[in-house]
Design a protein around this motif. Sequence first.
Motif, PDB file in Angstrom:
ATOM      1  N   VAL A 138      34.680  -1.240  -5.172  1.00 17.85           N
ATOM      2  CA  VAL A 138      34.068   0.088  -5.227  1.00 17.85           C
ATOM      3  C   VAL A 138      33.888   0.401  -6.702  1.00 17.85           C
ATOM      4  O   VAL A 138      34.870   0.529  -7.448  1.00 17.85           O
ATOM      5  CB  VAL A 138      34.962   1.161  -4.567  1.00 17.85           C
ATOM      6  CG1 VAL A 138      34.271   2.519  -4.614  1.00 17.85           C
ATOM      7  CG2 VAL A 138      35.315   0.776  -3.141  1.00 17.85           C
ATOM      8  N   GLU A 139      32.649   0.501  -7.162  1.00 18.85           N
ATOM      9  CA  GLU A 139      32.361   0.730  -8.579  1.00 18.85           C
ATOM     10  C   GLU A 139      31.901   2.168  -8.774  1.00 18.85           C
ATOM     11  O   GLU A 139      31.061   2.660  -8.026  1.00 18.85           O
ATOM     12  CB  GLU A 139      31.293  -0.247  -9.055  1.00 18.85           C
ATOM     13  CG  GLU A 139      31.734  -1.703  -8.929  1.00 18.85           C
ATOM     14  CD  GLU A 139      30.580  -2.689  -8.952  1.00 18.85           C
ATOM     15  OE1 GLU A 139      30.786  -3.825  -9.410  1.00 18.85           O
ATOM     16  OE2 GLU A 139      29.470  -2.329  -8.499  1.00 18.85           O
TER      17      GLU A 139
ATOM     18  N   SER B 154      36.467   0.391 -11.489  1.00 18.24           N
ATOM     19  CA  SER B 154      36.230  -0.395 -10.281  1.00 18.24           C
ATOM     20  C   SER B 154      37.531  -0.516  -9.501  1.00 18.24           C
ATOM     21  O   SER B 154      38.591  -0.767 -10.082  1.00 18.24           O
ATOM     22  CB  SER B 154      35.697  -1.784 -10.648  1.00 18.24           C
ATOM     23  OG  SER B 154      35.501  -2.576  -9.496  1.00 18.24           O
ATOM     24  N   LEU B 155      37.437  -0.325  -8.178  1.00 18.19           N
ATOM     25  CA  LEU B 155      38.586  -0.443  -7.294  1.00 18.19           C
ATOM     26  C   LEU B 155      38.374  -1.653  -6.384  1.00 18.19           C
ATOM     27  O   LEU B 155      37.364  -1.735  -5.681  1.00 18.19           O
ATOM     28  CB  LEU B 155      38.735   0.830  -6.452  1.00 18.19           C
ATOM     29  CG  LEU B 155      39.866   0.864  -5.425  1.00 18.19           C
ATOM     30  CD1 LEU B 155      41.228   0.882  -6.122  1.00 18.19           C
ATOM     31  CD2 LEU B 155      39.726   2.090  -4.527  1.00 18.19           C
ATOM     32  N   THR B 156      39.287  -2.602  -6.413  1.00 21.61           N
ATOM     33  CA  THR B 156      39.184  -3.803  -5.587  1.00 21.61           C
ATOM     34  C   THR B 156      39.934  -3.597  -4.274  1.00 21.61           C
ATOM     35  O   THR B 156      41.093  -3.159  -4.270  1.00 21.61           O
ATOM     36  CB  THR B 156      39.754  -5.023  -6.321  1.00 21.61           C
ATOM     37  OG1 THR B 156      39.002  -5.245  -7.521  1.00 21.61           O
ATOM     38  CG2 THR B 156      39.666  -6.269  -5.447  1.00 21.61           C
ATOM     39  N   VAL B 157      39.253  -3.914  -3.165  1.00 19.00           N
ATOM     40  CA  VAL B 157      39.839  -3.715  -1.831  1.00 19.00           C
ATOM     41  C   VAL B 157      39.733  -5.015  -1.039  1.00 19.00           C
ATOM     42  O   VAL B 157      38.675  -5.658  -1.018  1.00 19.00           O
ATOM     43  CB  VAL B 157      39.122  -2.586  -1.068  1.00 19.00           C
ATOM     44  CG1 VAL B 157      39.761  -2.384   0.305  1.00 19.00           C
ATOM     45  CG2 VAL B 157      39.161  -1.284  -1.864  1.00 19.00           C
ATOM     46  N   GLY B 158      40.832  -5.396  -0.402  1.00 17.45           N
ATOM     47  CA  GLY B 158      40.846  -6.547   0.493  1.00 17.45           C
ATOM     48  C   GLY B 158      41.244  -6.121   1.892  1.00 17.45           C
ATOM     49  O   GLY B 158      41.140  -4.944   2.249  1.00 17.45           O
ATOM     50  N   ASN B 159      41.709  -7.055   2.685  1.00 15.16           N
ATOM     51  CA  ASN B 159      42.110  -6.766   4.062  1.00 15.16           C
ATOM     52  C   ASN B 159      43.329  -5.847   4.081  1.00 15.16           C
ATOM     53  O   ASN B 159      44.359  -6.167   3.482  1.00 15.16           O
ATOM     54  CB  ASN B 159      42.415  -8.078   4.799  1.00 15.16           C
ATOM     55  CG  ASN B 159      42.602  -7.867   6.284  1.00 15.16           C
ATOM     56  OD1 ASN B 159      43.375  -7.028   6.718  1.00 15.16           O
ATOM     57  ND2 ASN B 159      41.892  -8.655   7.087  1.00 15.16           N
ATOM     58  N   LEU B 160      43.211  -4.724   4.806  1.00 11.71           N
ATOM     59  CA  LEU B 160      44.312  -3.766   4.911  1.00 11.71           C
ATOM     60  C   LEU B 160      44.886  -3.708   6.324  1.00 11.71           C
ATOM     61  O   LEU B 160      45.692  -2.828   6.633  1.00 11.71           O
ATOM     62  CB  LEU B 160      43.834  -2.374   4.471  1.00 11.71           C
ATOM     63  CG  LEU B 160      43.327  -2.280   3.033  1.00 11.71           C
ATOM     64  CD1 LEU B 160      42.817  -0.880   2.728  1.00 11.71           C
ATOM     65  CD2 LEU B 160      44.427  -2.666   2.044  1.00 11.71           C
ATOM     66  N   GLY B 161      44.443  -4.613   7.183  1.00  8.53           N
ATOM     67  CA  GLY B 161      45.025  -4.695   8.514  1.00  8.53           C
ATOM     68  C   GLY B 161      44.173  -4.165   9.641  1.00  8.53           C
ATOM     69  O   GLY B 161      44.498  -4.343  10.808  1.00  8.53           O
ATOM     70  N   GLY B 162      43.067  -3.499   9.325  1.00  7.12           N
ATOM     71  CA  GLY B 162      42.206  -2.975  10.384  1.00  7.12           C
ATOM     72  C   GLY B 162      41.179  -2.005   9.819  1.00  7.12           C
ATOM     73  O   GLY B 162      41.382  -1.404   8.763  1.00  7.12           O
ATOM     74  N   TRP B 163      40.071  -1.845  10.554  1.00  9.03           N
ATOM     75  CA  TRP B 163      39.005  -0.961  10.088  1.00  9.03           C
ATOM     76  C   TRP B 163      39.396   0.513  10.154  1.00  9.03           C
ATOM     77  O   TRP B 163      38.723   1.354   9.569  1.00  9.03           O
ATOM     78  CB  TRP B 163      37.728  -1.213  10.890  1.00  9.03           C
ATOM     79  CG  TRP B 163      37.134  -2.558  10.662  1.00  9.03           C
ATOM     80  CD1 TRP B 163      37.016  -3.571  11.565  1.00  9.03           C
ATOM     81  CD2 TRP B 163      36.567  -3.059   9.436  1.00  9.03           C
ATOM     82  NE1 TRP B 163      36.431  -4.676  10.988  1.00  9.03           N
ATOM     83  CE2 TRP B 163      36.141  -4.391   9.674  1.00  9.03           C
ATOM     84  CE3 TRP B 163      36.397  -2.524   8.160  1.00  9.03           C
ATOM     85  CZ2 TRP B 163      35.547  -5.180   8.692  1.00  9.03           C
ATOM     86  CZ3 TRP B 163      35.810  -3.313   7.178  1.00  9.03           C
ATOM     87  CH2 TRP B 163      35.388  -4.618   7.448  1.00  9.03           C
TER      88      TRP B 163
END
Length: 219
Positions: free
Chosen positions: A155-156, A169-178
């Motif tokens: 997210v920029e 910038s915020l980096t996001v990966g898998n958090l366990g569910g949508w």
Amino acid sequence: MTTPTSPSAGVYHSRSRVTRNRVALAAAGLALTAFGYLIGRLQDGPADPASAAAVPPASAPVATSAAADPSPSSVPPSAPVGGIDAYTIIQAEYATSQQGTESQDTEDEGGGRNVGWINNGDWLRFDEINFGATPATRFAARVASDVGDGVTGQVEIRLDSPSSPPVGSLTVGNLGGWQDWQTQSTIITPVTGMHTVYLTFSCQSGVEFLNLNYFAFGP
């Protein structure tokens, strides 16, 4: 009987200074209390757990006060005079314009809607975000993701143009569910004044990687 004498002018001035000092200290205390609450919200550790746990009403405005829980709204209000305070909760679904995203009912606390199906090249635009004279140095967002293991996206945060260099910038990966929501934050280049804020999204894997509920800035 002795007639009391009036205090000298110096005494009045001294009392006036004491009164002013007390007022200034009280104002500073209120500011520190509000600041502490905001930082608690950004770090997902509210200063007042009891009030933070309360379910917010479903008709709160797009930008709620820093002392209130974030809550969704079905109708985005017009920007107030002076713009929308950057230090308040801003709901993602109230973007002025967008590219490539859709909104959906959210399972996050408070209900309402979130923005989803976010992919590489998508963006959200928010007009008249007012940072004021106090520099914002932190960005926090309420995010969820069920993207594949090892896949990340960014997210920029950009000002005034989707092609401007990002201030953070915020980096996001898998958090366990949508619909498994977390608050994540990042440091940004200090920002002041009034700006159009663009949230642009990038993912080298070219897959939908993010749901976004709301965001805020902090000092």
